[in-house]
Design a protein around this motif. Sequence first.
Motif, PDB file in Angstrom:
ATOM      1  N   LEU A  19     -21.760  19.968  36.301  1.00  0.00           N
ATOM      2  CA  LEU A  19     -20.524  20.082  37.058  1.00  0.00           C
ATOM      3  C   LEU A  19     -20.768  20.117  38.564  1.00  0.00           C
ATOM      4  CD1 LEU A  19     -18.500  22.641  34.913  1.00  0.00           C
ATOM      5  CD2 LEU A  19     -18.486  20.141  34.800  1.00  0.00           C
ATOM      6  N   GLY A  20     -22.006  20.291  38.975  1.00  0.00           N
ATOM      7  CA  GLY A  20     -22.350  20.350  40.394  1.00  0.00           C
ATOM      8  C   GLY A  20     -22.415  18.974  41.029  1.00  0.00           C
ATOM      9  N   HIS A  21     -21.449  18.136  40.720  1.00  0.00           N
ATOM     10  CA  HIS A  21     -21.381  16.769  41.218  1.00  0.00           C
ATOM     11  C   HIS A  21     -19.943  16.413  41.564  1.00  0.00           C
ATOM     12  CE1 HIS A  21     -25.113  16.619  38.886  1.00  0.00           C
ATOM     13  NE2 HIS A  21     -25.449  15.550  39.597  1.00  0.00           N
ATOM     14  N   VAL A  22     -19.786  15.352  42.315  1.00  0.00           N
ATOM     15  CA  VAL A  22     -18.481  14.729  42.510  1.00  0.00           C
ATOM     16  C   VAL A  22     -18.539  13.434  41.705  1.00  0.00           C
ATOM     17  CG1 VAL A  22     -16.850  13.756  44.157  1.00  0.00           C
ATOM     18  CG2 VAL A  22     -18.221  15.748  44.797  1.00  0.00           C
ATOM     19  N   HIS A  23     -17.518  13.205  40.890  1.00  0.00           N
ATOM     20  CA  HIS A  23     -17.452  12.034  40.013  1.00  0.00           C
ATOM     21  C   HIS A  23     -16.612  10.947  40.690  1.00  0.00           C
ATOM     22  CE1 HIS A  23     -15.962  10.189  36.005  1.00  0.00           C
ATOM     23  NE2 HIS A  23     -17.096   9.625  36.365  1.00  0.00           N
ATOM     24  N   TYR A  24     -17.218   9.796  40.901  1.00  0.00           N
ATOM     25  CA  TYR A  24     -16.538   8.667  41.535  1.00  0.00           C
ATOM     26  C   TYR A  24     -16.388   7.526  40.535  1.00  0.00           C
ATOM     27  CZ  TYR A  24     -17.785  10.824  46.025  1.00  0.00           C
ATOM     28  OH  TYR A  24     -17.911  11.676  47.084  1.00  0.00           O
ATOM     29  N   THR A  25     -15.191   6.950  40.465  1.00  0.00           N
ATOM     30  CA  THR A  25     -14.968   5.721  39.711  1.00  0.00           C
ATOM     31  C   THR A  25     -14.134   4.793  40.579  1.00  0.00           C
ATOM     32  OG1 THR A  25     -12.850   6.266  38.651  1.00  0.00           O
ATOM     33  CG2 THR A  25     -14.849   7.100  37.569  1.00  0.00           C
ATOM     34  N   ASN A  26     -13.873   3.607  40.080  1.00  0.00           N
ATOM     35  CA  ASN A  26     -13.019   2.692  40.838  1.00  0.00           C
ATOM     36  C   ASN A  26     -11.556   3.129  40.799  1.00  0.00           C
ATOM     37  OD1 ASN A  26     -13.102   1.903  38.022  1.00  0.00           O
ATOM     38  ND2 ASN A  26     -11.876   0.143  38.626  1.00  0.00           N
ATOM     39  N   GLU A  27     -11.229   4.172  40.023  1.00  0.00           N
ATOM     40  CA  GLU A  27      -9.857   4.664  39.886  1.00  0.00           C
ATOM     41  C   GLU A  27      -9.622   6.019  40.545  1.00  0.00           C
ATOM     42  OE1 GLU A  27      -9.346   4.891  35.679  1.00  0.00           O
ATOM     43  OE2 GLU A  27      -9.280   2.722  35.435  1.00  0.00           O
ATOM     44  N   ARG A  28     -10.682   6.855  40.594  1.00  0.00           N
ATOM     45  CA  ARG A  28     -10.470   8.227  41.067  1.00  0.00           C
ATOM     46  C   ARG A  28     -11.759   8.880  41.553  1.00  0.00           C
ATOM     47  NH1 ARG A  28     -10.538   8.630  35.498  1.00  0.00           N
ATOM     48  NH2 ARG A  28      -8.369   8.068  35.336  1.00  0.00           N
ATOM     49  N   ILE A  29     -11.546  10.007  42.249  1.00  0.00           N
ATOM     50  CA  ILE A  29     -12.610  10.926  42.645  1.00  0.00           C
ATOM     51  C   ILE A  29     -12.225  12.259  42.018  1.00  0.00           C
ATOM     52  CG2 ILE A  29     -13.752  12.076  44.578  1.00  0.00           C
ATOM     53  CD1 ILE A  29     -12.659   9.730  46.339  1.00  0.00           C
ATOM     54  N   GLU A  30     -13.178  12.944  41.374  1.00  0.00           N
ATOM     55  CA  GLU A  30     -12.829  14.198  40.714  1.00  0.00           C
ATOM     56  C   GLU A  30     -14.015  15.157  40.687  1.00  0.00           C
ATOM     57  OE1 GLU A  30     -11.476  13.006  36.836  1.00  0.00           O
ATOM     58  OE2 GLU A  30     -13.390  12.137  36.306  1.00  0.00           O
ATOM     59  N   LEU A  31     -13.676  16.435  40.587  1.00  0.00           N
ATOM     60  CA  LEU A  31     -14.689  17.470  40.476  1.00  0.00           C
ATOM     61  C   LEU A  31     -14.071  18.706  39.855  1.00  0.00           C
ATOM     62  CD1 LEU A  31     -14.834  19.613  43.479  1.00  0.00           C
ATOM     63  CD2 LEU A  31     -14.035  17.316  43.909  1.00  0.00           C
ATOM     64  N   THR A  32     -14.941  19.564  39.307  1.00  0.00           N
ATOM     65  CA  THR A  32     -14.483  20.809  38.696  1.00  0.00           C
ATOM     66  C   THR A  32     -15.607  21.827  38.704  1.00  0.00           C
ATOM     67  OG1 THR A  32     -13.435  21.812  36.753  1.00  0.00           O
ATOM     68  CG2 THR A  32     -15.118  20.151  36.323  1.00  0.00           C
TER      69      THR A  32
END
Length: 185
Positions: A19-32
Amino acid sequence: MKKTFTKIVKSVSKVRPLLGHVHYTNERIELTDSRVAIIEELKTLLEKSFDILINLEGVPSVAHYPELKRLVPTDNTNMFVIDVPMLEAVTKINKKEFYIKLESDGTIGGQKVGEFERLDGFKYIAFSPKYVLWLLEYAKESGQKEHITIELDDSAVKPAVVHFEQPETLNTFVITPIRLRDDQL
C-alpha cells in the motif's frame, strides 16, 4: 505530488509495503492506507494503457494493487455540508483523541461544524481526527477552503465519501469510520 498523498503513503510504507505506493493507470491515480483512499479519475483517458505502482522514492513495482473503486459506497443517502474552517478547528483541538463523533444535529462535541442538506436515518459517525485532518488538507489542496459535502450512510460503519471536481479529474476521498463500543455512545 500533493502533500496529502505523501502523508498517506508514508504512513503505511513500512507496515504494509504494497500500500506504500501510488497506483497510476491510464484512467486514474489512486492510493490508500486501508483507512482512507483517494481516487483521482481522469476526465480524458490517456490513449496508451498502463498500470504501474510507484513508491515515494520513485521506484516502480509490479505488485497487484487492490481495486479501490469497489470500496466507494454509491448508496450513501445523507449529505452533510461541512464548514471547513470550523471542522478543522474542532479536529485540531481534539487531535489527540481516539475519535471525534459527528452527531445528527451537525455537531462534534457540542460545536456546530456544518448542516445536513439531506438527513435520512443518520444518528452519528466517528472518525479518527488524523484522517479528518487529511481530508481537510486534501480539500484545501483541491481548492475547497470553505465548504465540502460529505456523503454518509445511516449506518455508523460504512465509509463516508467526499467528491471534488477538478478541471482534469473527478476526485473521490473515502474515509472509514471508527466503530464505537456501547460505552462510547
